[in-house]
Motif scaffolding. Structure first.
Motif: not given
Ligand code: 2RA
Length: 350
Positions: A4-26
């Motif tokens: 289980t992963l928690a993404v803290v700061g999900a709504t920030g400039a880096v956070g939104s890139v993180m959601l894209d990366i988590l959606s496209t990596r294996e």
């Protein structure tokens, strides 16, 4: 069981890139929990094609979490990464709070992935984006030739200063665009741009030799990070590093010009081959056809791009090169995701 992963700061400039990366990596994750300040709680964001409700940062959000990524300001990480670790999660932190803590490894998976396992505080740090935009390539050259010195000049994008940096540069560009009277009298750009935002001088139509805060003897915090973090990641406690960090009117992608000195004689073609063979590095180097990396062409991509590779004319043990890396991807979210995947592999191995 997938971790289980928690993404803290999900709504920030880096956070939104993180959601894209988590959606496209294996996908290596079971549940992904999104966490932010109470102000953003209740928002719904999309990750892996699903809507997930953002939870307010509180100790309970870390219950049953295996890995917690933090993309938040230093003071928030300082308080909350230890809370996540106490509750049993491995905290992967992208702030400056723990980077130089001897009990916290500073990890770039292509360079020192093995150090992620040695984490007595349950915290792993992600380097600063300026260091990250060059260190994968320098790690490859160090393996080939033995690095002993760096002279670095950075050309840093506005988004390194967060959403406020992006908004300030865009507003300044709006103010000066189309005014053909600007740019040939001292002070005319400064008078035209309006708010300086997080930058100490106008950024539109300008370059600013400053990033971070003032430290001893005139160095900036950013310059000291390039020095201290490079030493720690490469395991070279005495590496000689001089950096000058400069902000340029680019939205995203940091560039660096580097003079690197080695223990042995170097050869530009062999260096190109070593770089081309290194994971995470792309060589783009044919000046005869104007083929070299620039931020405008590199933004949105994952690798470290390297061009203008030359053996120093006056020193056969030195190379000069120009590097570009997306400061929000490899410089922040991507490297954090890669570290988290290294930890996730421990769980799936059992
Ligand atoms: C900057 N490196 O570019 C900083 C942000 N982490 O301002």
């Amino acid at each position: 069981r997938l971790p289980t992963l928690a993404v803290v700061g999900a709504t920030g400039a880096v956070g939104s890139v993180m959601l894209d990366i988590l959606s496209t990596r294996e996908n290596v994750w079971g549940e992904i929990r999104l966490v932010a300040s109470p102000r953003s709680a209740g928002k719904r964001l999309t990750v892996r094609g699903e809507q997930v409700e953002v939870q307010a940062l509180a100790p309970e959000v870390f219950d049953d979490v295996d890995v917690a990524m933090f993309d938040v300001p230093d003071e928030v990480s300082k308080e909350w990464a230890p809370v996540a670790a106490e509750r049993g999660a491995v905290a992967v932190d992208n702030s400056g709070a723990f980077r130089m803590d001897p009990e916290v490894p500073l990890v770039v998976p292509e360079v020192n992935a093995e150090q992620a396992a040695n984490r007595p505080r349950g915290i792993i740090s992600n380097p600063n984006c300026t260091t990250l935009s060059m260190i994968v390539a320098l790690g490859a050259l160090h393996r080939a030739y033995g690095l002993n010195g760096l002279v670095v000049a950075s050309y840093q994008a506005a988004s390194g200063a967060g959403q406020e940096g992006i908004d300030t540069l865009r507003n300044q560009i709006d103010k000066v665009a189309g005014d053909r009277t600007l740019g040939d009298r001292a002070g005319d750009v400064r008078a035209a741009v309006g708010e300086l935002g997080p930058f100490p001088a106008p950024l539109a139509m300008n370059v600013v030799p400053w990033a971070g805060s003032l430290k001893e003897d005139g160095w900036s915090s950013e310059e000291l990070k390039v020095r201290n973090e490079s030493r720690k990641i490469l395991g070279l406690a005495d590496l000689k590093v001089s950096a000058t960090c400069v902000r340029v009117p680019v939205i995203t992608t940091h560039a660096l010009s580097v003079h690197a000195s080695f223990d042995r004689d170097v050869d530009a073609d062999a260096a190109r081959e070593a770089l081309a063979a290194a994971p995470g590095v792309v060589v783009q180097d044919d000046p005869a056809t104007a083929d070299f990396p620039t931020p405008a062409d590199v933004v949105g991509t994952d690798p470290t791009w390297v061009g203008r590779i030359r053996r120093s004319i006056d020193d056969p043990t030195s190379l000069d090169l120009f590097l570009c890396g997306d400061n929000l991807r490899k410089g922040a979210a991507l490297n954090t995701a890669q570290i988290a995947e290294v930890v996730a592999a421990e769980f799936t191995r059992g």
